[in-house]
Design a protein around this motif. Structure first.
Motif, PDB file in Angstrom:
ATOM      1  N   SER A 206       0.831  -1.206   0.000  1.00  0.00           N
ATOM      2  CA  SER A 206       0.000   0.000   0.000  1.00  0.00           C
ATOM      3  C   SER A 206       0.867   1.257   0.000  1.00  0.00           C
ATOM      4  CB  SER A 206      -0.920   0.011   1.225  1.00  0.00           C
ATOM      5  OG  SER A 206      -1.741  -1.137   1.251  1.00  0.00           O
ATOM      6  N   GLU A 207       0.552   2.183  -0.917  1.00  0.00           N
ATOM      7  CA  GLU A 207       1.283   3.443  -1.010  1.00  0.00           C
ATOM      8  C   GLU A 207       0.346   4.599  -0.691  1.00  0.00           C
ATOM      9  OE1 GLU A 207       4.491   3.872  -1.562  1.00  0.00           O
ATOM     10  OE2 GLU A 207       4.908   1.743  -1.827  1.00  0.00           O
ATOM     11  N   ALA A 208       0.880   5.624  -0.046  1.00  0.00           N
ATOM     12  CA  ALA A 208       0.083   6.779   0.363  1.00  0.00           C
ATOM     13  C   ALA A 208       0.393   7.981  -0.522  1.00  0.00           C
ATOM     14  CB  ALA A 208       0.375   7.123   1.823  1.00  0.00           C
ATOM     15  N   TYR A 223       1.032  14.571  -3.266  1.00  0.00           N
ATOM     16  CA  TYR A 223       2.414  14.159  -3.007  1.00  0.00           C
ATOM     17  C   TYR A 223       2.444  12.660  -2.701  1.00  0.00           C
ATOM     18  CZ  TYR A 223       3.017  19.179  -1.964  1.00  0.00           C
ATOM     19  OH  TYR A 223       3.033  20.554  -2.009  1.00  0.00           O
ATOM     20  N   HIS A 224       3.498  12.002  -3.178  1.00  0.00           N
ATOM     21  CA  HIS A 224       3.724  10.621  -2.766  1.00  0.00           C
ATOM     22  C   HIS A 224       4.531  10.622  -1.480  1.00  0.00           C
ATOM     23  CE1 HIS A 224       6.140   6.770  -2.832  1.00  0.00           C
ATOM     24  NE2 HIS A 224       4.889   6.353  -2.737  1.00  0.00           N
ATOM     25  N   TYR A 225       4.078   9.830  -0.518  1.00  0.00           N
ATOM     26  CA  TYR A 225       4.788   9.735   0.763  1.00  0.00           C
ATOM     27  C   TYR A 225       5.808   8.612   0.701  1.00  0.00           C
ATOM     28  CZ  TYR A 225       5.681   8.910   5.731  1.00  0.00           C
ATOM     29  OH  TYR A 225       6.286   8.732   6.950  1.00  0.00           O
ATOM     30  N   SER A 229      11.698   6.872   4.174  1.00  0.00           N
ATOM     31  CA  SER A 229      12.538   8.019   4.529  1.00  0.00           C
ATOM     32  C   SER A 229      11.738   9.183   5.092  1.00  0.00           C
ATOM     33  CB  SER A 229      13.328   8.495   3.299  1.00  0.00           C
ATOM     34  OG  SER A 229      12.441   8.904   2.266  1.00  0.00           O
ATOM     35  N   HIS A 230      10.427   9.023   5.204  1.00  0.00           N
ATOM     36  CA  HIS A 230       9.550  10.059   5.766  1.00  0.00           C
ATOM     37  C   HIS A 230       9.701  11.367   4.986  1.00  0.00           C
ATOM     38  CE1 HIS A 230       6.822  11.679   8.701  1.00  0.00           C
ATOM     39  NE2 HIS A 230       7.693  12.581   9.152  1.00  0.00           N
ATOM     40  N   GLU A 231       9.485  11.265   3.676  1.00  0.00           N
ATOM     41  CA  GLU A 231       9.591  12.420   2.789  1.00  0.00           C
ATOM     42  C   GLU A 231       8.413  12.437   1.823  1.00  0.00           C
ATOM     43  OE1 GLU A 231      14.302  13.124   2.095  1.00  0.00           O
ATOM     44  OE2 GLU A 231      13.483  11.251   1.291  1.00  0.00           O
ATOM     45  N   LEU A 232       8.198  13.598   1.212  1.00  0.00           N
ATOM     46  CA  LEU A 232       7.141  13.756   0.212  1.00  0.00           C
ATOM     47  C   LEU A 232       7.749  14.027  -1.159  1.00  0.00           C
ATOM     48  CD1 LEU A 232       4.587  16.092   2.053  1.00  0.00           C
ATOM     49  CD2 LEU A 232       4.428  13.604   1.781  1.00  0.00           C
ATOM     50  N   THR A 233       7.079  13.530  -2.189  1.00  0.00           N
ATOM     51  CA  THR A 233       7.458  13.836  -3.565  1.00  0.00           C
ATOM     52  C   THR A 233       6.231  14.415  -4.261  1.00  0.00           C
ATOM     53  OG1 THR A 233       9.010  11.977  -3.641  1.00  0.00           O
ATOM     54  CG2 THR A 233       8.317  12.921  -5.747  1.00  0.00           C
TER      55      THR A 233
END
Length: 365
Positions: A206-208, A223-225, A229-233
């Motif tokens: 599962s992707e958020a 944004y993709h979480y 690494s606890h980052e947003l794209t």
């Protein structure tokens, strides 16, 4: 793109029924239709016959931008995957009617057919000790469990980015590190990572995708979480509350959310380990566990939360820029500030209007 038609044929009451599970259409056919469909699928030229005209007009051989050959499970799960999507008709605008009138009328029409909701298997029953309602109350878990409820009334108030970061981390983050150290310590090849919710094979399919609407310090967008690494794209800024509500099949109260999360499943992750289509169930269960965790986390953070699986699948997948034969949206989670009521304001207004119309008709009658 030339590919096999997305159809299956069932025998129902002695008749041949063809199902186009891409467009959700059904047709009663004869044996000659089957022969001609086979011939056309083998690249035989079509004729001007009525049967060939009917087949072409049905659209089962129409081009599709998706490459169905990328699907890694069998045809059974492919039928489920496409056949349960909500389809926007070609050329149609996104829906924006949020009156709820049709839904309310439908619910009214079936009210006399409510099934038995208390399910008890036959056989001797065994009484259990009364639940301890003070269980772990000191940790706050009791209070969170009691406070959790679905909310559909939001006020578009902005919330701190820190709050959103907390909810993403505790729901989707790699809270135990970005690798399975426990597997490595046991002499096994480490695969995947652990979240606060269980996941089949530790694959975390599962992707958020964060839908930022009213978050302080974060530009509105999707944004993709990056869980590890606890980052947003950033994926796109082509989103706002109105568009979100329309994508959610005119659940327009969603426009006042602070943020939402489209949860997708990476089927290609699961194909590696689980080649049988039964694993589609695991993908759904994976998201179900995450959804409950999300609601508990957001409740602890003082937010109202709301979940839905009612949306336009293909339109959302296009917005997320995913190849839906490998990854597809399966659920939506929403959160924000509001009065906590589970009833959409538009629905309550519609009910009141319909009741007033009913009272007016009674007075005139």
């Amino acid at each position: 793109m030339k590919q096999d038609p997305p159809i299956f044929i069932r025998v129902i009451d002695g008749r041949l029924i063809l199902w186009d599970y891409r467009s959700h259409s059904q047709y009663e056919i004869e044996e000659e239709h089957v022969r001609r469909i086979l011939a056309i699928s083998r690249n035989q030229e079509t004729s001007e016959s009525q049967i060939d005209s009917d087949i072409i007009r049905s659209g089962i051989f129409d081009d599709d931008s998706r490459d169905f050959k990328k699907w890694g499970w069998d045809c059974l799960s492919h039928i489920f995957h496409l056949g349960t999507q909500i389809v926007l008709e070609e050329g149609a605008d996104l829906p924006n009617d949020d009156s709820y009138e049709g839904y309310i009328k439908y619910c009214t029409s079936i009210i006399d057919k409510v099934p038995e909701t208390k399910y008890a298997r036959e056989g001797e029953s065994l009484s259990l000790p009364a639940p301890n309602k003070k269980y772990r109350k000191g940790t706050g878990l009791y209070d969170v469990l009691m406070a959790r409820q679905t909310s559909r009334s939001f006020n578009s108030s902005p919330i701190p980015l820190q709050t959103v970061a907390n909810s993403l981390y505790w729901t989707f983050g790699a809270v135990h590190g970005d690798m399975r150290q426990d597997m490595l310590d046991a002499g096994l090849v480490p695969v995947g990572y652990r979240r606060t919710s269980p996941s089949g094979g530790s694959l975390q399919p599962s992707e958020a995708y964060l839908v930022a609407l009213n978050i302080e310090g974060l530009t509105a967008g999707i944004y993709h979480y990056r869980a590890f690494s606890h980052e947003l794209t950033l994926i796109t800024t082509k989103i706002d509350g109105e568009k979100l509500g329309k994508l959610l099949c005119a659940q327009m109260f969603a426009k006042d959310l602070a943020y939402g999360i489209f949860v997708t499943s990476r089927f290609d992750k699961m194909w590696w380990k689980y080649p049988h289509s039964r694993a589609y169930r695991v993908a759904l269960l994976d998201i179900g566990c995450l959804a409950q965790t999300f609601q508990l986390v957001t409740t602890e953070l003082g937010l109202g939360s709301w979940l839905t699986s009612y949306f336009l699948d293909r339109e959302v997948n296009k917005l997320l820029e995913v190849d839906e034969m490998r990854e597809s949206v399966l659920f939506f989670l929403g959160a924000g500030m509001g009065d906590g009521t589970p009833f959409a304001p538009q629905a309550l207004q519609t009910i009141e209007r319909m009741l007033e119309e009913q009272r007016q008709n009674q007075r005139e009658g």
